[in-house]
Design an enzyme around this catalytic site. Structure first.
Site, PDB file in Angstrom:
ATOM      1  N   PRO A   2      -2.379  -5.183  -4.497  1.00 55.46           N
ATOM      2  CA  PRO A   2      -1.119  -4.987  -3.803  1.00 55.46           C
ATOM      3  C   PRO A   2      -0.187  -4.005  -4.464  1.00 55.46           C
ATOM      4  O   PRO A   2       0.161  -4.122  -5.628  1.00 55.46           O
ATOM      5  CB  PRO A   2      -0.488  -6.357  -3.902  1.00 55.46           C
ATOM      6  N   GLU A   3       0.284  -3.044  -3.704  1.00 56.95           N
ATOM      7  CA  GLU A   3       1.479  -2.304  -4.064  1.00 56.95           C
ATOM      8  C   GLU A   3       2.527  -2.738  -3.035  1.00 56.95           C
ATOM      9  O   GLU A   3       2.287  -3.670  -2.273  1.00 56.95           O
ATOM     10  CB  GLU A   3       1.203  -0.804  -4.062  1.00 56.95           C
TER      11      GLU A   3
END
Length: 274
Positions: A2-3
């Site tokens: 995840p960003e």
DNA sequence: CGTGCTGTTGCTAG
DNA sequence: ACTAGCAACAGCAC
């Protein structure tokens, strides 16, 4: 996984599915995350409470509960959240299950166990050690070229590492750093302190554009990112340089290069990025 | 089989 | 006060 766009995608999914739901059960199946879970504390703080909001700060999810408590979560590298029925088979590496009164479950799965799940008093959130040193949200209007220009003045850090520094700006990881630098036509290896003011403006614009578009497309699915419905995102189709070593640059046709910077793969066009 | 990657980040050593 | 490197871990491509 995840960003910022992936975490935001998960946030929106949770918000649409579990607002108003009541947590009736907590099952900590494996407490051994990077920050070990205290199952007794987690249960004490969340059982019987209603989910009143789902927020995001940087790459952290904050599930707000009734009674001024929150669940602070991070997806680490391989974390996923799903909302399923209690009868659905439990997938491997499901570490925490929040059983809802309506028969559904919020499940946290994280094979690499870099994530975190922790109950926090709302009034302790502002001073939580993991949140205090975070820089501005990239999509806030307070984040401008001026912000990073001022901040970068004496830094010798390579630009890519600079924008991945969560105290400079939050939410930008390896993929979106590469994409934003390409769009801004700036080399990942340039010393941050040598950024001209106009270049800083360009970089901030590129970061905002890239993240907005990625959020719109539901994030990037390369290996295993999935939203709360178990579906992938679509931004990978729009990737211009990330994971495209050897392929021609869209602008000039030169092959995209890959070089390791600070232990992470960096993708860039040697012609277009200076 | 091993080897070398992989979306994170706080801590430590230099 | 900087930065680089490491540690937590599983899975996958080669």
């Amino acid at each position: 996984m995840p960003e910022l766009p992936e975490v935001e995608t998960v946030r929106r999914g949770l918000e649409s599915l579990v607002m108003g739901a009541v947590i009736a059960r907590v099952d900590v199946r494996d407490a051994r995350l990077r920050r070990p879970i205290d199952p007794a504390a987690l249960k004490k703080d969340v059982l019987g409470r209603t989910i009143v909001a789902v927020e995001r700060r940087a790459k952290y999810l904050i599930v707000r509960l009734s009674g001024e408590r929150s669940i602070l979560m991070h997806l680490g590298m391989s974390g996923r959240m799903r909302v399923l029925n209690a009868a659905d088979p439990v997938e491997p590496h499901t570490h925490v299950v929040f059983g809802l009164e309506d028969g559904r479950e919020i499940r946290f799965r994280d094979p690499r166990r870099f994530g975190m799940v922790e109950a926090v008093l709302d009034r302790a959130l502002e001073t939580h050690p993991l949140l205090t040193h975070l820089g501005p949200e990239p999509l806030a209007h307070t984040f401008t070229g001026e912000t990073i220009h001022a901040r970068s003045r004496r830094s010798k850090k390579p630009l890519k590492n600079f924008i991945m520094d969560q105290s400079v700006v939050v939410g930008v990881g390896n993929i979106y750093a590469a994409e934003a630098l390409y769009i801004a036509r700036l080399s990942p290896f340039r010393a941050a302190g040598r950024l001209a003011r106009a270049e800083a403006d360009r970089l901030v614009d590129a970061i905002k554009t890239t993240l907005r578009e990625a959020v719109r497309l539901g994030g990037t699915t390369l290996n295993d990112f999935a939203n709360v419905d178990g579906d992938g995102g679509y931004f990978q189709i729009s990737l211009l340089v990330y994971d495209r070593a050897g392929e021609p640059c869209n602008a000039c046709g030169a092959p995209i290069r890959r070089r390791v910077l600070g232990g992470r793969s960096s993708f860039y066009c040697r012609n277009c990025q200076r």
